[in-house]
Design a protein around this motif. Structure first.
Motif, PDB file in Angstrom:
ATOM      1  N   LEU A 116     -54.151 -47.178  46.635  1.00 56.79           N
ATOM      2  CA  LEU A 116     -53.815 -48.510  47.122  1.00 56.79           C
ATOM      3  C   LEU A 116     -53.271 -49.396  46.011  1.00 56.79           C
ATOM      4  O   LEU A 116     -53.791 -49.395  44.890  1.00 56.79           O
ATOM      5  N   GLY A 117     -52.247 -50.148  46.341  1.00 62.26           N
ATOM      6  CA  GLY A 117     -51.803 -51.207  45.454  1.00 62.26           C
ATOM      7  C   GLY A 117     -52.659 -52.440  45.686  1.00 62.26           C
ATOM      8  O   GLY A 117     -53.073 -52.697  46.817  1.00 62.26           O
ATOM      9  N   LEU A 118     -52.933 -53.185  44.636  1.00 57.86           N
ATOM     10  CA  LEU A 118     -53.775 -54.376  44.735  1.00 57.86           C
ATOM     11  C   LEU A 118     -52.992 -55.606  44.292  1.00 57.86           C
ATOM     12  O   LEU A 118     -52.524 -55.684  43.155  1.00 57.86           O
ATOM     13  N   LEU A 119     -52.864 -56.562  45.203  1.00 59.75           N
ATOM     14  CA  LEU A 119     -52.215 -57.835  44.892  1.00 59.75           C
ATOM     15  C   LEU A 119     -53.232 -58.960  44.976  1.00 59.75           C
ATOM     16  O   LEU A 119     -54.134 -58.941  45.812  1.00 59.75           O
ATOM     17  N   GLY A 120     -53.073 -59.960  44.124  1.00 60.58           N
ATOM     18  CA  GLY A 120     -53.968 -61.104  44.115  1.00 60.58           C
ATOM     19  C   GLY A 120     -53.693 -61.941  42.892  1.00 60.58           C
ATOM     20  O   GLY A 120     -52.605 -61.876  42.308  1.00 60.58           O
ATOM     21  N   ASN A 121     -54.663 -62.740  42.471  1.00 58.48           N
ATOM     22  CA  ASN A 121     -54.485 -63.457  41.211  1.00 58.48           C
ATOM     23  C   ASN A 121     -54.824 -62.517  40.047  1.00 58.48           C
ATOM     24  O   ASN A 121     -55.289 -61.389  40.250  1.00 58.48           O
ATOM     25  N   ASP A 128     -62.559 -55.250  37.468  1.00 57.08           N
ATOM     26  CA  ASP A 128     -63.018 -53.952  37.969  1.00 57.08           C
ATOM     27  C   ASP A 128     -63.880 -54.072  39.218  1.00 57.08           C
ATOM     28  O   ASP A 128     -64.334 -53.071  39.764  1.00 57.08           O
ATOM     29  N   PHE A 129     -64.108 -55.295  39.723  1.00 61.27           N
ATOM     30  CA  PHE A 129     -65.069 -55.482  40.808  1.00 61.27           C
ATOM     31  C   PHE A 129     -64.560 -54.964  42.156  1.00 61.27           C
ATOM     32  O   PHE A 129     -65.357 -54.710  43.052  1.00 61.27           O
ATOM     33  N   ILE A 130     -63.264 -54.769  42.310  1.00 57.05           N
ATOM     34  CA  ILE A 130     -62.735 -54.115  43.510  1.00 57.05           C
ATOM     35  C   ILE A 130     -62.439 -52.634  43.239  1.00 57.05           C
ATOM     36  O   ILE A 130     -62.934 -51.761  43.963  1.00 57.05           O
ATOM     37  N   PRO A 131     -61.661 -52.296  42.191  1.00 54.94           N
ATOM     38  CA  PRO A 131     -61.368 -50.880  41.936  1.00 54.94           C
ATOM     39  C   PRO A 131     -62.605 -50.006  41.721  1.00 54.94           C
ATOM     40  O   PRO A 131     -62.634 -48.852  42.172  1.00 54.94           O
ATOM     41  N   GLU A 132     -63.627 -50.542  41.069  1.00 52.79           N
ATOM     42  CA  GLU A 132     -64.826 -49.747  40.792  1.00 52.79           C
ATOM     43  C   GLU A 132     -65.509 -49.298  42.080  1.00 52.79           C
ATOM     44  O   GLU A 132     -65.890 -48.129  42.226  1.00 52.79           O
ATOM     45  N   GLN A 135     -63.298 -46.741  44.013  1.00 51.17           N
ATOM     46  CA  GLN A 135     -63.315 -45.405  43.408  1.00 51.17           C
ATOM     47  C   GLN A 135     -64.669 -44.729  43.601  1.00 51.17           C
ATOM     48  O   GLN A 135     -64.755 -43.569  44.011  1.00 51.17           O
ATOM     49  N   THR A 136     -65.746 -45.473  43.329  1.00 49.53           N
ATOM     50  CA  THR A 136     -67.086 -44.890  43.374  1.00 49.53           C
ATOM     51  C   THR A 136     -67.528 -44.554  44.788  1.00 49.53           C
ATOM     52  O   THR A 136     -68.063 -43.468  45.048  1.00 49.53           O
ATOM     53  N   ASN A 137     -67.313 -45.468  45.715  1.00 46.86           N
ATOM     54  CA  ASN A 137     -67.840 -45.305  47.069  1.00 46.86           C
ATOM     55  C   ASN A 137     -66.881 -44.634  48.044  1.00 46.86           C
ATOM     56  O   ASN A 137     -67.318 -44.058  49.044  1.00 46.86           O
ATOM     57  N   TYR A 138     -65.567 -44.727  47.750  1.00 47.03           N
ATOM     58  CA  TYR A 138     -64.594 -44.240  48.730  1.00 47.03           C
ATOM     59  C   TYR A 138     -63.550 -43.294  48.133  1.00 47.03           C
ATOM     60  O   TYR A 138     -62.676 -42.825  48.839  1.00 47.03           O
ATOM     61  N   GLN A 139     -63.653 -43.027  46.820  1.00 49.57           N
ATOM     62  CA  GLN A 139     -62.721 -42.122  46.131  1.00 49.57           C
ATOM     63  C   GLN A 139     -61.273 -42.557  46.333  1.00 49.57           C
ATOM     64  O   GLN A 139     -60.370 -41.754  46.587  1.00 49.57           O
ATOM     65  N   ILE A 140     -61.059 -43.858  46.221  1.00 47.85           N
ATOM     66  CA  ILE A 140     -59.725 -44.438  46.381  1.00 47.85           C
ATOM     67  C   ILE A 140     -59.250 -44.997  45.043  1.00 47.85           C
ATOM     68  O   ILE A 140     -59.961 -45.769  44.390  1.00 47.85           O
ATOM     69  N   GLU A 141     -58.053 -44.600  44.636  1.00 50.33           N
ATOM     70  CA  GLU A 141     -57.458 -45.090  43.391  1.00 50.33           C
ATOM     71  C   GLU A 141     -56.751 -46.416  43.648  1.00 50.33           C
ATOM     72  O   GLU A 141     -56.159 -46.619  44.709  1.00 50.33           O
ATOM     73  N   THR A 142     -56.822 -47.307  42.670  1.00 46.09           N
ATOM     74  CA  THR A 142     -56.184 -48.617  42.790  1.00 46.09           C
ATOM     75  C   THR A 142     -55.162 -48.797  41.681  1.00 46.09           C
ATOM     76  O   THR A 142     -55.438 -48.500  40.517  1.00 46.09           O
ATOM     77  N   ILE A 143     -53.969 -49.280  42.035  1.00 49.22           N
ATOM     78  CA  ILE A 143     -52.961 -49.613  41.033  1.00 49.22           C
ATOM     79  C   ILE A 143     -52.549 -51.066  41.222  1.00 49.22           C
ATOM     80  O   ILE A 143     -52.681 -51.624  42.316  1.00 49.22           O
ATOM     81  N   ILE A 144     -52.070 -51.683  40.155  1.00 46.84           N
ATOM     82  CA  ILE A 144     -51.673 -53.087  40.185  1.00 46.84           C
ATOM     83  C   ILE A 144     -50.244 -53.226  39.675  1.00 46.84           C
ATOM     84  O   ILE A 144     -49.682 -52.288  39.097  1.00 46.84           O
ATOM     85  N   LEU A 180     -42.316 -52.094  44.749  1.00 46.95           N
ATOM     86  CA  LEU A 180     -42.510 -51.454  43.443  1.00 46.95           C
ATOM     87  C   LEU A 180     -43.787 -50.610  43.421  1.00 46.95           C
ATOM     88  O   LEU A 180     -43.804 -49.516  42.846  1.00 46.95           O
ATOM     89  N   LEU A 181     -44.839 -51.113  44.044  1.00 48.04           N
ATOM     90  CA  LEU A 181     -46.094 -50.358  44.093  1.00 48.04           C
ATOM     91  C   LEU A 181     -45.945 -49.096  44.934  1.00 48.04           C
ATOM     92  O   LEU A 181     -46.506 -48.045  44.602  1.00 48.04           O
ATOM     93  N   VAL A 182     -45.178 -49.183  46.007  1.00 49.85           N
ATOM     94  CA  VAL A 182     -44.918 -48.008  46.850  1.00 49.85           C
ATOM     95  C   VAL A 182     -44.185 -46.939  46.048  1.00 49.85           C
ATOM     96  O   VAL A 182     -44.495 -45.737  46.138  1.00 49.85           O
ATOM     97  N   LYS A 183     -43.216 -47.348  45.234  1.00 45.60           N
ATOM     98  CA  LYS A 183     -42.473 -46.403  44.396  1.00 45.60           C
ATOM     99  C   LYS A 183     -43.392 -45.696  43.400  1.00 45.60           C
ATOM    100  O   LYS A 183     -43.098 -44.579  42.968  1.00 45.60           O
ATOM    101  N   ARG A 184     -44.518 -46.336  43.058  1.00 41.74           N
ATOM    102  CA  ARG A 184     -45.481 -45.734  42.127  1.00 41.74           C
ATOM    103  C   ARG A 184     -46.576 -44.955  42.860  1.00 41.74           C
ATOM    104  O   ARG A 184     -47.528 -44.507  42.242  1.00 41.74           O
ATOM    105  N   GLY A 185     -46.432 -44.818  44.159  1.00 43.34           N
ATOM    106  CA  GLY A 185     -47.342 -43.959  44.892  1.00 43.34           C
ATOM    107  C   GLY A 185     -48.340 -44.641  45.794  1.00 43.34           C
ATOM    108  O   GLY A 185     -49.170 -43.972  46.421  1.00 43.34           O
ATOM    109  N   ALA A 186     -48.285 -45.960  45.905  1.00 46.87           N
ATOM    110  CA  ALA A 186     -49.232 -46.666  46.778  1.00 46.87           C
ATOM    111  C   ALA A 186     -48.992 -46.275  48.231  1.00 46.87           C
ATOM    112  O   ALA A 186     -47.863 -46.282  48.708  1.00 46.87           O
ATOM    113  N   GLU A 187     -50.070 -45.935  48.915  1.00 42.56           N
ATOM    114  CA  GLU A 187     -49.999 -45.567  50.330  1.00 42.56           C
ATOM    115  C   GLU A 187     -50.338 -46.750  51.237  1.00 42.56           C
ATOM    116  O   GLU A 187     -50.123 -46.699  52.442  1.00 42.56           O
TER     117      GLU A 187
END
Length: 236
Positions: A116-121, A128-132, A135-144, A180-187
């Motif tokens: 997943l791509g992550l947008l916000g401030n 790390d409070f969202i990506p952690e 990753q830990t609970n759902y095995q989902i990678e996050t990119i920004i 841009l995030l989609v080009k880097r693999g965000a689903e």
């Protein structure tokens, strides 16, 4: 129905959206003749702008304890960034904080999304409070977004969206970041600012948007109605 405590104010625009959504969603389940018991404490958004982590932690702990003493059976923080206090506050209170990353993670897992791509401030994107949790609970990678765009994204969020200003310029910027995030693999894309779903709609992009506001509000409703429906609620 269970009583829910809401910590809002960061921003008050998103707090209104949470209050509205929770009441509407509960109404769909039980009818418009009743509405849920909610306790709201609105924090001055200036607290977050000071970026004093110790002061932020202390304030959110103080408010959480007040909500617990007032009868709240769980707490929902009506924004993404303040979830940075979760690891500090949760162990010090006796009621659960319903974490926004869990709401996003459950939806992404249901959709079969692994990246997943992550947008916000900026604090949300680099924290790390969202990506952690994802990753830990759902095995989902996050990119920004790339580092060159982080400050510009932050400016749009903090200077415009949280002030209730939604411009075409901001929309086009975030739509470009999604590409841009989609080009880097965000689903899929996490709209990790509570106001972003007010700016960008699902029909404007071709991949799933994980809108944290809507999902978090639904998580709140599931808790509120859990005793009525099942007698329990499963929390992380």
């Amino acid at each position: 129905m269970k009583t829910l405590g809401l910590i809002g104010g960061t921003s008050w625009h998103s707090t209104i959206e949470y209050y509205k959504l929770i009441n509407e969603l509960v109404g769909k389940e039980i009818g418009s003749q009743a509405n849920p018991p909610l306790i709201i404490h609105s924090i001055n958004i200036e607290l977050m702008r000071e970026q004093n982590k110790e002061k932020i932690n202390t304030t959110y702990l103080e408010v959480s304890r007040k909500l617990e003493q007032a009868g709240a059976e769980a707490i929902i923080i009506c924004a993404n960034t303040p979830h940075m206090v979760y690891n500090y506050v949760q162990p010090k209170i006796n009621i659960p904080i319903l974490h926004i990353a869990d709401a996003a993670g459950k939806e992404a897992k249901k959709l079969g999304l692994k990246k997943l791509g992550l947008l916000g401030n900026k604090p949300t994107m680099i924290g790390d409070f969202i990506p952690e949790i994802l990753q830990t609970n759902y095995q989902i990678e996050t990119i920004i977004p790339e580092v060159d765009y982080l400050s510009q994204a932050h400016q749009y969020v903090s200077k415009e969206l949280t002030q209730g200003t939604f411009t075409e310029e901001a929309k086009q910027f975030f739509l470009a970041q999604i590409d841009l995030l989609v080009k880097r693999g965000a689903e899929g894309i996490i709209l990790g600012c509570t106001e972003l779903p007010l700016l960008i709609k699902q029909n404007e992009v071709h991949i799933p948007l994980v809108a944290t506001t809507d999902l978090h509000a639904q998580m709140a409703v599931d808790f509120i109605l859990s005793e009525k429906e099942t007698g329990k609620v499963i929390l992380r």
